[in-house]
Design a protein around this motif. Sequence first.
Motif, PDB file in Angstrom:
ATOM      1  N   GLN A  81       0.830  -1.208   0.000  1.00  0.00           N
ATOM      2  CA  GLN A  81       0.000   0.000   0.000  1.00  0.00           C
ATOM      3  C   GLN A  81       0.861   1.254   0.000  1.00  0.00           C
ATOM      4  O   GLN A  81       0.559   2.221  -0.698  1.00  0.00           O
ATOM      5  N   VAL A  82       1.919   1.257   0.789  1.00  0.00           N
ATOM      6  CA  VAL A  82       2.832   2.406   0.822  1.00  0.00           C
ATOM      7  C   VAL A  82       3.433   2.624  -0.559  1.00  0.00           C
ATOM      8  O   VAL A  82       3.423   3.743  -1.093  1.00  0.00           O
ATOM      9  N   ILE A  83       3.960   1.561  -1.142  1.00  0.00           N
ATOM     10  CA  ILE A  83       4.616   1.672  -2.447  1.00  0.00           C
ATOM     11  C   ILE A  83       3.611   2.061  -3.525  1.00  0.00           C
ATOM     12  O   ILE A  83       3.895   2.923  -4.369  1.00  0.00           O
ATOM     13  N   ALA A  84       2.429   1.465  -3.489  1.00  0.00           N
ATOM     14  CA  ALA A  84       1.388   1.799  -4.472  1.00  0.00           C
ATOM     15  C   ALA A  84       1.017   3.273  -4.390  1.00  0.00           C
ATOM     16  O   ALA A  84       0.857   3.934  -5.418  1.00  0.00           O
ATOM     17  N   GLY A  85       0.922   3.795  -3.179  1.00  0.00           N
ATOM     18  CA  GLY A  85       0.589   5.208  -3.007  1.00  0.00           C
ATOM     19  C   GLY A  85       1.634   6.126  -3.608  1.00  0.00           C
ATOM     20  O   GLY A  85       1.308   7.132  -4.253  1.00  0.00           O
ATOM     21  N   VAL A  86       2.884   5.797  -3.420  1.00  0.00           N
ATOM     22  CA  VAL A  86       3.972   6.619  -3.961  1.00  0.00           C
ATOM     23  C   VAL A  86       4.025   6.524  -5.480  1.00  0.00           C
ATOM     24  O   VAL A  86       4.195   7.528  -6.176  1.00  0.00           O
ATOM     25  N   LEU A  87       3.862   5.324  -6.001  1.00  0.00           N
ATOM     26  CA  LEU A  87       4.000   5.120  -7.445  1.00  0.00           C
ATOM     27  C   LEU A  87       2.719   5.404  -8.222  1.00  0.00           C
ATOM     28  O   LEU A  87       2.733   5.415  -9.451  1.00  0.00           O
ATOM     29  N   GLY A  88       1.608   5.624  -7.514  1.00  0.00           N
ATOM     30  CA  GLY A  88       0.341   5.847  -8.188  1.00  0.00           C
ATOM     31  C   GLY A  88      -0.151   4.599  -8.900  1.00  0.00           C
ATOM     32  O   GLY A  88      -0.733   4.678  -9.981  1.00  0.00           O
ATOM     33  N   GLN A  89       0.087   3.445  -8.291  1.00  0.00           N
ATOM     34  CA  GLN A  89      -0.314   2.167  -8.861  1.00  0.00           C
ATOM     35  C   GLN A  89      -1.240   1.450  -7.893  1.00  0.00           C
ATOM     36  O   GLN A  89      -1.416   1.876  -6.757  1.00  0.00           O
ATOM     37  N   THR A  90      -1.792   0.349  -8.345  1.00  0.00           N
ATOM     38  CA  THR A  90      -2.616  -0.466  -7.467  1.00  0.00           C
ATOM     39  C   THR A  90      -1.718  -1.407  -6.666  1.00  0.00           C
ATOM     40  O   THR A  90      -0.562  -1.653  -7.039  1.00  0.00           O
ATOM     41  N   VAL A 101       7.820   3.888   4.106  1.00  0.00           N
ATOM     42  CA  VAL A 101       8.012   2.616   4.806  1.00  0.00           C
ATOM     43  C   VAL A 101       8.457   2.882   6.245  1.00  0.00           C
ATOM     44  O   VAL A 101       7.953   2.262   7.185  1.00  0.00           O
ATOM     45  N   GLU A 102       9.371   3.815   6.415  1.00  0.00           N
ATOM     46  CA  GLU A 102       9.823   4.156   7.772  1.00  0.00           C
ATOM     47  C   GLU A 102       8.656   4.641   8.622  1.00  0.00           C
ATOM     48  O   GLU A 102       8.505   4.221   9.775  1.00  0.00           O
ATOM     49  N   ILE A 107      13.482  -4.606   0.036  1.00  0.00           N
ATOM     50  CA  ILE A 107      12.793  -3.886   1.115  1.00  0.00           C
ATOM     51  C   ILE A 107      12.081  -4.895   2.017  1.00  0.00           C
ATOM     52  O   ILE A 107      12.158  -4.804   3.244  1.00  0.00           O
ATOM     53  N   ARG A 108      11.391  -5.858   1.411  1.00  0.00           N
ATOM     54  CA  ARG A 108      10.676  -6.870   2.182  1.00  0.00           C
ATOM     55  C   ARG A 108      11.634  -7.659   3.082  1.00  0.00           C
ATOM     56  O   ARG A 108      11.337  -7.920   4.242  1.00  0.00           O
ATOM     57  N   ALA A 109      12.775  -8.047   2.524  1.00  0.00           N
ATOM     58  CA  ALA A 109      13.740  -8.825   3.301  1.00  0.00           C
ATOM     59  C   ALA A 109      14.278  -8.018   4.474  1.00  0.00           C
ATOM     60  O   ALA A 109      14.421  -8.544   5.591  1.00  0.00           O
ATOM     61  N   LYS A 110      14.574  -6.754   4.241  1.00  0.00           N
ATOM     62  CA  LYS A 110      15.087  -5.906   5.325  1.00  0.00           C
ATOM     63  C   LYS A 110      14.020  -5.732   6.409  1.00  0.00           C
ATOM     64  O   LYS A 110      14.321  -5.799   7.601  1.00  0.00           O
ATOM     65  N   LEU A 111      12.780  -5.483   5.987  1.00  0.00           N
ATOM     66  CA  LEU A 111      11.695  -5.355   6.963  1.00  0.00           C
ATOM     67  C   LEU A 111      11.533  -6.630   7.773  1.00  0.00           C
ATOM     68  O   LEU A 111      11.298  -6.570   8.987  1.00  0.00           O
ATOM     69  N   ALA A 112      11.636  -7.766   7.114  1.00  0.00           N
ATOM     70  CA  ALA A 112      11.481  -9.042   7.816  1.00  0.00           C
ATOM     71  C   ALA A 112      12.510  -9.183   8.927  1.00  0.00           C
ATOM     72  O   ALA A 112      12.198  -9.693  10.004  1.00  0.00           O
ATOM     73  N   THR A 113      13.730  -8.719   8.685  1.00  0.00           N
ATOM     74  CA  THR A 113      14.759  -8.814   9.727  1.00  0.00           C
ATOM     75  C   THR A 113      14.498  -7.809  10.850  1.00  0.00           C
ATOM     76  O   THR A 113      14.806  -8.093  12.002  1.00  0.00           O
ATOM     77  N   LEU A 114      13.940  -6.657  10.511  1.00  0.00           N
ATOM     78  CA  LEU A 114      13.712  -5.621  11.520  1.00  0.00           C
ATOM     79  C   LEU A 114      12.443  -5.871  12.343  1.00  0.00           C
ATOM     80  O   LEU A 114      12.354  -5.421  13.475  1.00  0.00           O
ATOM     81  N   LEU A 115      11.468  -6.552  11.745  1.00  0.00           N
ATOM     82  CA  LEU A 115      10.160  -6.712  12.398  1.00  0.00           C
ATOM     83  C   LEU A 115       9.874  -8.149  12.848  1.00  0.00           C
ATOM     84  O   LEU A 115       8.745  -8.484  13.120  1.00  0.00           O
ATOM     85  N   HIS A 116      10.896  -8.965  12.918  1.00  0.00           N
ATOM     86  CA  HIS A 116      10.698 -10.380  13.272  1.00  0.00           C
ATOM     87  C   HIS A 116      10.040 -10.506  14.584  1.00  0.00           C
ATOM     88  O   HIS A 116       9.392 -10.476  15.276  1.00  0.00           O
TER      89      HIS A 116
END
Length: 83
Positions: free
Chosen positions: A12-21, A52-53, A74-83
Motif C-alpha cells: 500500500q505504501v509503495i502503491a501510493g507513492v507510485l500511483g499504482q494499485t 516505509v519508515e 525492502i521486504r527482506a530488510k523489513l522481515a529482519t527488523l520486524l521479526h
Amino acid sequence: MNHFAHDGRLFQVIAGVLGQTVEQVARLDASQADTSEQSWDSLQHINIILGVEAEFGIRFSLLEAVDLKTIPLIRAKLATLLH
C-alpha cells in the motif's frame, strides 16, 4: 515469493507513492525488477523509503536506504527488523 506478514501494508505504501494499485506492486515484487527497470525514480525511491519508515516505525541508515532498490530487498530488510 515468500509471503511476509506485512506485505499488504508495504504494498500500500509503495502503491501510493507510485500511483499504482496494490496488485501492480505485487507484480513488481514478483518480477524482482530493479528500480532502473521500472517507473521508480530517485525521488519516488526516497518517498518509498520515508513512507516505509513512517508506516512501520523504523529508520534505515543512509546506506541501507540506498541499497533497497527492489521490493524484495525492502521486504527482506523489513522481515529482519520486524521479526
